[in-house]
Each structure stands twice: as C-alpha cells, then as structure tokens.
Design an enzyme around this catalytic site. Structure first.
Site, PDB file in Angstrom:
ATOM      1  N   HIS A 299      10.501  12.444   7.541  1.00 16.03           N
ATOM      2  CA  HIS A 299      11.844  11.868   7.673  1.00 16.03           C
ATOM      3  C   HIS A 299      11.862  10.355   7.470  1.00 16.03           C
ATOM      4  CE1 HIS A 299       9.925  11.334  11.584  1.00 16.03           C
ATOM      5  NE2 HIS A 299      10.666  10.244  11.692  1.00 16.03           N
ATOM      6  N   THR A 301      13.762   7.406   9.402  1.00 17.99           N
ATOM      7  CA  THR A 301      14.560   7.092  10.588  1.00 17.99           C
ATOM      8  C   THR A 301      15.602   6.020  10.283  1.00 17.99           C
ATOM      9  OG1 THR A 301      12.691   7.591  12.031  1.00 17.99           O
ATOM     10  CG2 THR A 301      14.450   6.261  12.972  1.00 17.99           C
ATOM     11  N   HIS A 378      11.787   3.645   5.303  1.00 20.68           N
ATOM     12  CA  HIS A 378      10.472   4.172   4.938  1.00 20.68           C
ATOM     13  C   HIS A 378      10.314   5.602   5.435  1.00 20.68           C
ATOM     14  CE1 HIS A 378       9.941   3.156   9.166  1.00 20.68           C
ATOM     15  NE2 HIS A 378       8.952   4.043   9.169  1.00 20.68           N
ATOM     16  N   THR A 380       7.058   7.710   7.106  1.00 21.58           N
ATOM     17  CA  THR A 380       5.668   7.663   7.560  1.00 21.58           C
ATOM     18  C   THR A 380       4.911   8.890   7.071  1.00 21.58           C
ATOM     19  OG1 THR A 380       6.241   6.394   9.548  1.00 21.58           O
ATOM     20  CG2 THR A 380       4.160   7.597   9.585  1.00 21.58           C
TER      21      THR A 380
END
Length: 470
Positions: A299, A301, A378, A380
């Site tokens: 995902h 965020t 971004h 992760t």
C-alpha cells in the site's frame, strides 16, 4: 421443469421486495448467492437448498442473477450507490484483488440488500457470509458468542481458496469481533472495506423495530446504536494495491535488488550493508538484508490516523475528497525504486486527482521544510532488521531534499529497468525508464500494524518474495 420452478420462485421473491423482515432469511438464499458450488451437507447444514431444487435448477439460478444484475445496475437506488458497485475501474481493480467487504449497521438497516447488490455485481468471484443464517442474534454482549467460531471457519475456508470478494453481513458493532476479522484479513492478506447502508431509516430505531427480522425492541436497538453512530477510523488511510499489481511491483523490486547486489559499483560501497566485497563472483544478498515486510496488503499510506487518536484524524476522515474516494479504484504511477541502509521502497508520483487525498503536512520532517506536495508518497517493499515501515517515507524525503539542494546523484549507469543513481551513504535510486502503473483501492488498514518476518530460505529471491507478495 426444475429451472422453471427456480425462475418462478426467484421472481416472486423480487416482487415481494425480498425476504420479509418478520422471518429469517432462508438458508438456501445464501447458497444461491454463493455461486455454482453446492453446499456440503455434512459441513454446511445451514446452507442447504430446498428439496424442490435440484442440482440442475441450482446451476440455472446464476443465469437469472446475471440478467437481473444488468437491470439493477441501471435502476439502483441512491442508497446503493457506491464506487465498488458503479465505477468500472473500481470494479475491475476489486476483481483482481482480495477484499473483505465488512457491512456494518443496525438490524433492518439494509445490509442484506447491500450484500445482494455486491453479490450480483461480482457474481462467481464473490461469496457472502450472512451471520443471520448462523442464527446468531445481534445484541449488546460482554463477549463474542462461541457460535462465531463456525462463521470464522467458513471465512477462513474462503480465504484459503483465494476468493476475490468476501462479503461479511453482520451488525459488526463489537470491537472484539472486528479485531477477529482484521487478524484473518492480515493473515490471508485481504484488504478491508467498510460499507454501511445509506437507507434513510438506518438509525431510526422506531422504523427498525418493524423492519428487523429478529423482532428486536426499540430499547434493544438503542443499546447497539452508540457503537454504530461514530465512524470506525483505521490505523491509516491509503491506496491498497490489487493482488496482480502487487505481483508486478514485487517482480520489479526483486529484479532491482538482484541486479544491484551484483554490480561492482555497489560492492565498492557495500560497507553500508556488509563487509566490502571486491570479488565479482560474490553477490550481495539484499533480499536477506531487508528481513521485514509491512503487514497486510502492499500500500501507499496517505494519513496515519491511529483509529481516530492521531492529530487531525477526524478532520481528514471528514474531508469530502476522502469520503467520496473511500472504496474507489485508482491507478498509481511508480517512477523509481530505491534503497537505503534501512528500507527498500517504490516512489509514487501522484496525479492531480490523487493529490487532494494527500495531507498538506505529510511532506514535512521539520516545520521549516518546504517540499512539493506528495514528495513522501511511497510503497514500502521491505525493512532492515528492527526498522519500522514508517522509515521508508522519511528515507524518501531525504532523497527529495538532496534533489532540491541540487544533488541529483551520481549516475552509475543503465541497469535493467532504467538509470541508476548513487547519493552516498548507502542511498541508491533507480529512475525507471518506463513508469509502472499499479491499480489500487483507497481504503484503510484496521489491523495491529506489526511488521512480519520474512521466511528464511536458500532459494534465490524467495526471501524478498515472501516479503512483498501481498
């Protein structure tokens, strides 16, 4: 003949407006919605077809549903207008994802009608678990009833079969029960979307008294009402990638780490990751270096809300853009892949349509920072030991600060996916020659948020695979 009987019953059901609220939903209705698989008599007695229905007539029912779903999409009332029912981009994204739709609301508020609409939209890709069919009366309770163990058993069975869409039809007014569902979602990597009926009477206990099939009194309904009046906020909001897009990004990330670990230029700077290695035959295993992955689904965020406790959480959740986008599909653009000594991630380039969902203060580390909006966006991919996933965004902001200061990095050369840059101190970035478009749904993460260890293995690349296949 059996098919004709099924047709007549189905249209009588529609004309009557569905199952009367004074009687429980027929168990066979759930089975009919569940697609071609017939119930197992020995393990699913609550899902048995009526005696007059043969296997042939059961197989005929989905054809009727397919015809009726086309009509219902055109005639759908305002109370059933959701992006995951009406928006084609969202529907296609959900179909290639793994999603829990957790329906929430008082008895009689319209959850079963919403469940039916979702079932009709996603057809064989969808399974509905209606707690009504398990004979569990919705009440305020001190603990979750033991009867839910059978519900969980059937839910886990669907998860193990990778059913794309699982609809959970229940009041979901108890946090303890929701935590059980969030744990299952995390374990099997399903994204969660809450959906509540939009009917005008959804909070009117006087009307609900007449509509709910359990014949609950006004007083019993009022006891449940407070826990359902306030919106249930997640740990964080964000864009959650589809299963297919996660696999595409995982493969790109794996190729980047594999090639980077083999480069002579990287080995010269490997002191940041391991002992300096000059031998060209020895490859640095970066897949083992990033030993943690984020929980749940891959995902991006947008806002950390800490279940409503974080600063600005309520204000963010009430923004029109956030409310309108919840449960809606988007296409995110990945412009670069990067690693530092702490994290591995993908840089997301937000569009003008996506920026309204990005908090104005998300790109600041210090109050004096003035970076372009969306700089921190971004995904992760992995973390070094003892590093939290939040560090990935902070690492990306360090790249952006260097770029703003005029440091564009030293160009090392071209590798598989684009141009490789080195920014010193173990900071590497691959600017992709062709951006990677990934499909995602805007929703929330509701689980515990703990990083998950990757699995140790000697197979090439499989450590990072376990880290990133969501």
């Amino acid at each position: 003949m059996a098919a004709a009987v099924a047709t007549c019953w189905y249209f009588r059901f529609l004309r009557s407006g569905g199952v009367p609220h004074s009687t429980p939903h027929p168990p066979y209705l759930v089975a009919a919605y569940a697609g071609p698989r017939l119930p197992r008599p020995e393990t699913e007695p609550h899902l048995q077809l009526p005696r007059s229905f043969s296997k042939k007539s059961h197989a005929f029912l989905p054809k009727i549903f397919r015809k009726m779903s086309t009509q219902s999409a055109k005639e759908r009332p305002e109370s059933l207008q959701f992006p995951f029912l009406d928006d084609e981009d969202t529907i296609s994204t959900v179909k290639e994802s793994k999603t829990f739709f957790i329906l929430r609301g008082l008895p009689g508020s319209g959850k079963s009608t919403l469940a039916q609409a979702i079932q009709e939209r996603y057809k064989d890709a969808c399974k509905v678990i209606s707690v009504d069919s398990y004979k569990i009366t919705p009440l305020v309770r001190s603990t979750v009833p033991e009867e839910y163990s059978k519900v969980n058993e059937d839910l886990v069975d669907y998860c193990k079969r990778d059913i794309s869409v699982i609809v959970l039809d229940d009041t979901h007014h108890e946090r303890e029960r929701l935590d059980q569902l969030f744990d299952i979602a995390d374990k099997y990597r399903y994204k969660v979307i809450f959906a509540e009926p939009k009917t005008q009477w959804r909070m009117d206990c006087l009307q609900l008294k007449e509509k709910n099939q359990w014949k609950l009194s006004v007083e019993e309904l009022k006891k449940m009402k407070p826990s359902l009046e306030k919106e249930f906020l997640p740990m964080y909001f964000g864009w959650f990638l589809s299963k297919r897009s996660s696999e595409i990004l995982r493969k790109a990330g794996q190729a980047f780490l594999d090639e980077l670990g083999s480069l002579k230029a990287f080995k010269k700077e490997s002191k940041y990751f391991a002992s300096a290695i000059e031998d060209p035959k020895i490859k640095i295993d970066l897949t083992s270096y990033f030993v943690k992955r984020p929980p749940g689904v891959l995902h991006c965020t947008t806002k950390y809300t800490d279940f409503g406790k974080a600063a600005g959480a309520e204000e963010y959740a009430q923004q029109e853009a956030v409310k309108a986008s919840y449960g809606k599909g988007f296409t995110l653009s990945i412009s670069a892949l990067f690693i530092t000594t702490k994290t591995a991630g993908a840089r997301v380039e937000l569009s003008e349509q996506q920026l309204p969902l990005w908090p104005a203060d998300a790109d600041k580390i210090l109050p004096t920072d003035n970076l372009p909006r969306g700089s921190r966006a971004h995904i992760t991919l992995g973390c070094a030991n003892s590093i939290e996933a939040v560090q990935t965004g902070l690492d990306l902001l360090e790249f952006v600060k260097l770029e703003k200061a005029g440091n564009k990095g030293d160009e090392v050369g071209e590798i598989g996916g684009g141009k490789l840059l080195y920014f010193d101190n173990g900071m590497w970035m691959l600017i992709l020659s062709k951006k990677i478009d990934v499909k995602a749904v805007f929703s929330g993460y509701y689980g515990k948020g703990k990083l998950v260890p990757t699995q140790s293995t000697n197979k090439r690349g499989s450590t990072f695979s376990s880290c990133t296949i969501i």
